[in-house]
Structures are given as C-alpha cells and as structure tokens.
Scaffold this motif. Structure first.
Motif, PDB file in Angstrom:
ATOM      1  N   MET A   4      69.901  41.795  91.020  1.00  8.53           N
ATOM      2  CA  MET A   4      71.078  41.159  90.650  1.00  8.53           C
ATOM      3  C   MET A   4      72.432  41.957  90.408  1.00  8.53           C
ATOM      4  O   MET A   4      73.100  41.805  91.751  1.00  8.53           O
ATOM      5  CB  MET A   4      70.640  40.380  89.456  1.00  8.53           C
ATOM      6  N   GLY A   5      72.115  43.211  90.188  1.00 10.87           N
ATOM      7  CA  GLY A   5      72.863  43.849  89.892  1.00 10.87           C
ATOM      8  C   GLY A   5      73.486  44.677  91.586  1.00 10.87           C
ATOM      9  O   GLY A   5      74.986  44.704  92.135  1.00 10.87           O
ATOM     10  N   ARG A   6      72.956  45.011  92.188  1.00 11.54           N
ATOM     11  CA  ARG A   6      73.174  45.588  93.573  1.00 11.54           C
ATOM     12  C   ARG A   6      73.890  44.841  94.380  1.00 11.54           C
ATOM     13  O   ARG A   6      74.535  44.936  95.592  1.00 11.54           O
ATOM     14  CB  ARG A   6      72.352  46.390  94.640  1.00 11.54           C
ATOM     15  N   ALA A  13      73.826  35.245  95.474  1.00 12.20           N
ATOM     16  CA  ALA A  13      74.633  35.675  94.955  1.00 12.20           C
ATOM     17  C   ALA A  13      76.146  36.777  95.872  1.00 12.20           C
ATOM     18  O   ALA A  13      76.629  37.432  96.082  1.00 12.20           O
ATOM     19  CB  ALA A  13      73.409  37.511  94.109  1.00 12.20           C
ATOM     20  N   ARG A  14      75.071  36.796  97.236  1.00 12.08           N
ATOM     21  CA  ARG A  14      75.507  37.832  97.800  1.00 12.08           C
ATOM     22  C   ARG A  14      75.904  36.842  98.763  1.00 12.08           C
ATOM     23  O   ARG A  14      77.948  37.202  99.394  1.00 12.08           O
ATOM     24  CB  ARG A  14      74.122  37.749  99.776  1.00 12.08           C
ATOM     25  N   ALA A  15      75.984  35.651  98.506  1.00 12.11           N
ATOM     26  CA  ALA A  15      77.180  34.769  99.418  1.00 12.11           C
ATOM     27  C   ALA A  15      78.103  34.562  98.380  1.00 12.11           C
ATOM     28  O   ALA A  15      79.177  33.331  98.849  1.00 12.11           O
ATOM     29  CB  ALA A  15      76.540  33.670  99.634  1.00 12.11           C
ATOM     30  N   ALA A  36      87.012  47.133  81.810  1.00 12.71           N
ATOM     31  CA  ALA A  36      85.764  46.153  81.540  1.00 12.71           C
ATOM     32  C   ALA A  36      84.640  46.701  81.433  1.00 12.71           C
ATOM     33  O   ALA A  36      84.393  48.077  82.768  1.00 12.71           O
ATOM     34  CB  ALA A  36      85.976  45.358  82.651  1.00 12.71           C
ATOM     35  N   VAL A  37      83.713  46.570  81.572  1.00 10.34           N
ATOM     36  CA  VAL A  37      82.121  46.796  81.207  1.00 10.34           C
ATOM     37  C   VAL A  37      81.010  45.614  81.531  1.00 10.34           C
ATOM     38  O   VAL A  37      81.293  44.739  79.983  1.00 10.34           O
ATOM     39  CB  VAL A  37      81.893  47.881  79.804  1.00 10.34           C
ATOM     40  N   VAL A  38      80.781  45.885  82.896  1.00 12.65           N
ATOM     41  CA  VAL A  38      79.611  45.193  82.921  1.00 12.65           C
ATOM     42  C   VAL A  38      77.765  45.469  82.772  1.00 12.65           C
ATOM     43  O   VAL A  38      78.485  46.486  83.305  1.00 12.65           O
ATOM     44  CB  VAL A  38      80.018  44.283  84.941  1.00 12.65           C
ATOM     45  N   SER A  39      77.354  44.565  82.126  1.00 14.81           N
ATOM     46  CA  SER A  39      76.067  44.944  82.006  1.00 14.81           C
ATOM     47  C   SER A  39      75.256  44.144  82.487  1.00 14.81           C
ATOM     48  O   SER A  39      75.149  42.951  81.735  1.00 14.81           O
ATOM     49  CB  SER A  39      75.774  45.352  80.495  1.00 14.81           C
ATOM     50  N   ALA A  40      74.498  44.563  83.587  1.00 18.59           N
ATOM     51  CA  ALA A  40      73.474  44.039  84.265  1.00 18.59           C
ATOM     52  C   ALA A  40      72.185  44.771  84.221  1.00 18.59           C
ATOM     53  O   ALA A  40      71.424  45.063  84.694  1.00 18.59           O
ATOM     54  CB  ALA A  40      73.317  43.466  85.861  1.00 18.59           C
ATOM     55  N   HIS A  67      80.580  42.477  95.756  1.00 17.73           N
ATOM     56  CA  HIS A  67      81.781  42.123  95.274  1.00 17.73           C
ATOM     57  C   HIS A  67      83.024  42.682  94.376  1.00 17.73           C
ATOM     58  O   HIS A  67      84.683  42.548  94.984  1.00 17.73           O
ATOM     59  CB  HIS A  67      81.594  40.617  94.985  1.00 17.73           C
ATOM     60  N   LEU A  68      82.727  43.519  93.379  1.00 21.05           N
ATOM     61  CA  LEU A  68      83.905  44.513  93.115  1.00 21.05           C
ATOM     62  C   LEU A  68      84.643  45.237  93.963  1.00 21.05           C
ATOM     63  O   LEU A  68      85.890  45.618  93.727  1.00 21.05           O
ATOM     64  CB  LEU A  68      83.225  44.646  91.238  1.00 21.05           C
TER      65      LEU A  68
END
Length: 280
Positions: free
Chosen positions: A11-13, A124-126, A59-63, A18-19
C-alpha cells in the motif's frame, strides 16, 4: 510540504507517488532497501534510517505492518520529530493502540491523526480509496490535505478521535472478511446442490454478496492467489485486532481468523487473503 513516509509495503508504494505528483518533498524509509530505492527512482529522497527521514519533516506518514511495528519504529524509535509536526498514521491498529499513540504524541509535542484507508491496491493507484480521518480539528484538517490525494472524495470520512477512525477501519475489514467467507460457502453450497460455479456467481450478482463475488470470484474459481491485493498475513493481523477489541463474541470473524492463521502457518501469508478458499 516536507513529508516523511515510513513503511513501503504494497500500500505504501501506491500512496507515495500521489505525494510526489502533488509537488510535495517526500523522504522515504523502509526496513528493506529495494522498495525505498524504487520510490527513489520515482522521485523521492531515500533515507538510510527512520530518524533521518523524519528529521525536519512537517508531516510524517506511517504505513507499517501493525501496532507492534509502530511502537518499534516510532514510539520507541527516538525519532527527531519537529515540534508541532503532524503524524499521520495509516497503519491498521486497534482503538486502544490509537489512544496510546495519541497520548505519546501529545507528550512529544506532535499531533497524532489516525487515517486508515479502505480499499486495495487498484483503487489506491487510482486515488479512489475510502479514507477515515480521526484527530484534533486543526491537525485533522492538515492531514486531510495530504490523505485526500489518494481518496475518493465521496468516501472520505472525518471522525472525532483517532480511536474512532481505528474502529471504523476494523469494521470495514470485518465486512470484507465475513463477506468473503460468505462467498466461499455459497460456492460450496451451490456445488453441493448441482449449480455450476458460473451459475453461483451469476446468482450472487443479484444479492448482497455481489461486490465480493465480483472482486474475488475469479481468483477463487481459478485457484490463483498470487496477485496479492491484501495479504493473508495482514488480514490475519487485523482479525486478531477485531477479536481483541470487541466486548462481544464475533463468531464469524473467529472462523475467518482461524482460516487465515492456518494459511500463514502453511507459508501462504504473502498470498492474497482469498487463498483461504483453497481446500486444505
């Protein structure tokens, strides 16, 4: 915005691009190097450690894989969070975990927002995921500008607390797990009663199980579980969180959880969770 992204599983990949495409400065970290290197080729800066990734981030995003990984990497990791940084946790955790992480963050001068996603790799990709956001108002508003990049606007939900967002995610994954068990049992019943597989799936197409039949009917019939959208190991972890969280029995979840644990024990943890349909 200067964003650190910790954890580059399947999922993270899908989320990191997008970011990058939105123009954010993204620094990534992952335990194993290849996923981080692939994001580096996509335009992210690659950090050698989680601390290096977090240093200076707004901002820190953790997945990460689950709450234990969050505790190890972040809570016990002595990371150099900037004062006032927003920590956006996408990891599936229990509401009790979310409360604990929120309290830890407050002590560290960090705003914790829990923002799990609902959906698999293709949405997620879309940029068509369901997204839940739970946290203090200002921090949640900041987090929304980030997580909206992978959300379907019609499937974005704001909740009052991180714990509510965590519970919502478990409810969503319960629906997935239990409906899949319904699909498997419907196929078994149909075969026993003389229906072909195609007839069963066609019938399910006009029932409440139509979405899961459309999503997983093909792989189950083909017996091909290698296109992992959501791994058996991940859903097994999530069902453990569901069972630990509920004050009442969840017999259907317990049944699916046992099947998932059997799949993991058999070495199929990285296959799609639909592998539990395979006769054992």
């Amino acid at each position: 915005m200067n964003i650190a992204f910790l954890g580059l599983g399947r999922m993270g990949r899908e989320l990191v691009p997008h970011l990058i495409d939105a123009g954010h400065r993204v620094t990534v970290w992952n335990r194993s190097p290849e996923p981080a290197q692939s994001m580096g080729r996509r335009g992210a800066r690659v950090a050698a450690t989680a601390a290096e990734a977090v240093d200076g981030a707004e901002a820190v995003v953790s997945a990460l894989f689950g709450p234990d990984a969050v505790r190890e990497v972040i809570v016990d990791g002595a990371l150099p969070f900037a004062s006032g940084a927003v920590w956006i946790d996408v990891t599936t955790v229990s509401p009790a975990d979310a409360d604990a992480f929120s309290a830890w963050a407050a002590d560290a001068g960090v705003s914790y927002v829990h923002s799990p996603v609902i959906g698999s790799l293709a949405p997620a990709r879309a940029a068509a995921l369901g997204v839940l956001i739970g946290g203090e108002h200002d921090a949640a508003r900041t987090a929304r500008t980030v997580v909206a990049l992978w959300a379907d606007p019609n499937k974005l939900r704001m909740l009052d607390t991180p714990a509510q967002a965590a519970t919502g995610k478990l409810v969503a994954n319960l629906a997935l797990a239990v409906s899949f068990e319904g699909l498997v049992e419907a196929l078994r019943l149909g075969e026993s009663g003389g229906l072909s597989t195609s007839q069963v799936l066609d019938t399910l197409g006009i029932t409440a199980l139509a979405p899961i039949a459309a999503m997983k009917g093909g792989p189950v019939v083909a017996g091909d579980f290698d296109d992992t959208q959501f791994s058996a190991a991940l859903l097994a972890k999530d069902t453990r969180l569901m069972l630990a969280t509920s004050h009442e029995p969840l017999p259907a979840v317990a049944l699916v959880s046992a099947a998932l644990e059997d799949a993991v024990d058999a070495g199929d943890g990285e296959k799609d969770f639909s592998v539990i349909a395979r006769p054992r």
